[in-house]
Motif scaffolding. Structure first.
Motif, short mmCIF file in Angstrom:
data_model
loop_
_atom_site.label_atom_id
_atom_site.label_comp_id
_atom_site.label_asym_id
_atom_site.label_seq_id
_atom_site.Cartn_x
_atom_site.Cartn_y
_atom_site.Cartn_z
N SER A 57 -7.42 6.51 -1.83
CA SER A 57 -7.29 7.23 -0.58
C SER A 57 -8.33 6.79 0.45
O SER A 57 -9.47 6.51 0.12
CB SER A 57 -7.42 8.74 -0.82
N VAL A 58 -7.93 6.80 1.70
CA VAL A 58 -8.77 6.32 2.79
C VAL A 58 -9.93 7.27 3.12
O VAL A 58 -10.85 6.90 3.84
CB VAL A 58 -7.88 6.05 4.04
N HIS A 59 -9.97 8.47 2.58
CA HIS A 59 -11.02 9.44 2.88
C HIS A 59 -12.39 8.93 2.42
O HIS A 59 -12.53 8.42 1.30
CB HIS A 59 -10.71 10.78 2.21
N GLY A 61 0.82 -1.20 0.00
CA GLY A 61 0.00 0.00 0.00
C GLY A 61 0.86 1.25 0.00
O GLY A 61 2.00 1.24 0.45
N SER A 62 0.31 2.35 -0.50
CA SER A 62 1.04 3.62 -0.51
C SER A 62 0.42 4.64 0.44
O SER A 62 1.04 5.64 0.77
CB SER A 62 1.06 4.21 -1.93
N GLU A 63 -0.78 4.39 0.90
CA GLU A 63 -1.47 5.27 1.85
C GLU A 63 -0.93 4.99 3.26
O GLU A 63 -0.67 3.84 3.61
CB GLU A 63 -2.98 4.96 1.78
N THR A 71 -10.31 1.84 -0.41
CA THR A 71 -8.97 1.80 0.16
C THR A 71 -8.24 0.50 -0.19
O THR A 71 -7.06 0.52 -0.52
CB THR A 71 -9.03 1.99 1.69
N THR A 74 -13.44 7.04 -1.17
CA THR A 74 -13.77 5.62 -1.24
C THR A 74 -15.21 5.40 -1.68
O THR A 74 -15.50 4.48 -2.44
CB THR A 74 -13.50 4.88 0.09
N VAL A 125 -1.86 1.79 5.51
CA VAL A 125 -2.47 0.76 4.65
C VAL A 125 -1.34 -0.09 4.11
O VAL A 125 -0.64 0.31 3.18
CB VAL A 125 -3.30 1.39 3.51
#
Length: 186
Positions: free
Chosen positions: A153-155, A121-123, A148, A159, A126
């Motif tokens: 992005s986790v926002h 993962g890059s976030e 995600t 998502t 994550v």
């Protein structure tokens, strides 16, 4: 038999379920109760005043249910491919579906156990994500990922949008033509 099974009932999963059910597809969505949104305070979700995460989750799930999505409160323990269909097993029942959308948030564990290709993962926070193409399709037939777990992005707003985008791609594939859902004022 379901047209689409969605593993995860957070913003990505509920948004995918909403679009798919509204398009007339038979949808089952699995809620393991582990969404990180349940711990969130959200002030940056377009069109929504500040909201507690649990309320945002409930609203999204209720919207999907309004159009006929079935919500199963259980964790998917295994997935088996049987000819053209997939069988998803929980601790209580088995569910057959034509397509599957993984919307498991920060966890790629079920996807990894199923044999999907997993990437780093890059976030922040994550660790792993599912490898998908530009449409959200994985390297297995009729298996998709959104949100995600698909490297988005986790926002919650991002998502949720990705869940809708992937659902539209699945609906389009099922229909054999590009699907569009534009409501107008009544």
């Amino acid at each position: 038999m379901y047209d689409i099974a969605i593993i995860g009932a957070g913003p990505a999963g509920a948004s995918a379920a909403l679009f798919a059910a509204k398009a007339g597809k038979k949808v089952v969505m699995f809620d393991s109760g582990k969404s990180i949104t349940a711990k969130a305070w959200v002030e940056n979700h377009y069109g929504v005043n500040e909201v507690e995460g649990p309320q945002l989750l409930k609203t999204g799930q209720d919207q999907a249910a309004k159009f006929g999505a079935e919500i199963v409160t259980a964790e998917v323990e295994s997935i088996k491919q049987e000819a053209e269909l997939y069988t998803l097993n929980t601790d209580q029942n088995a569910y057959s579906a034509d397509h599957i959308i993984f919307a498991t948030g920060m966890s790629a564990k079920a996807a990894e156990q199923f044999g999907l290709t997993i990437l780093e993962g890059s976030e922040p926070r994550v660790a792993k994500v599912i490898k998908v193409n530009e449409r959200g399709h994985t390297d297995k037939p009729k298996i998709w990922a959104a949100g995600t777990v698909a490297g988005v992005s986790v926002h919650t707003i991002v998502t949720a949008g990705d869940g809708a985008r992937v659902a539209i791609n699945v609906i389009s594939e099922l229909n054999g033509e590009r699907y569009v859902d534009h409501d107008i004022l009544k």
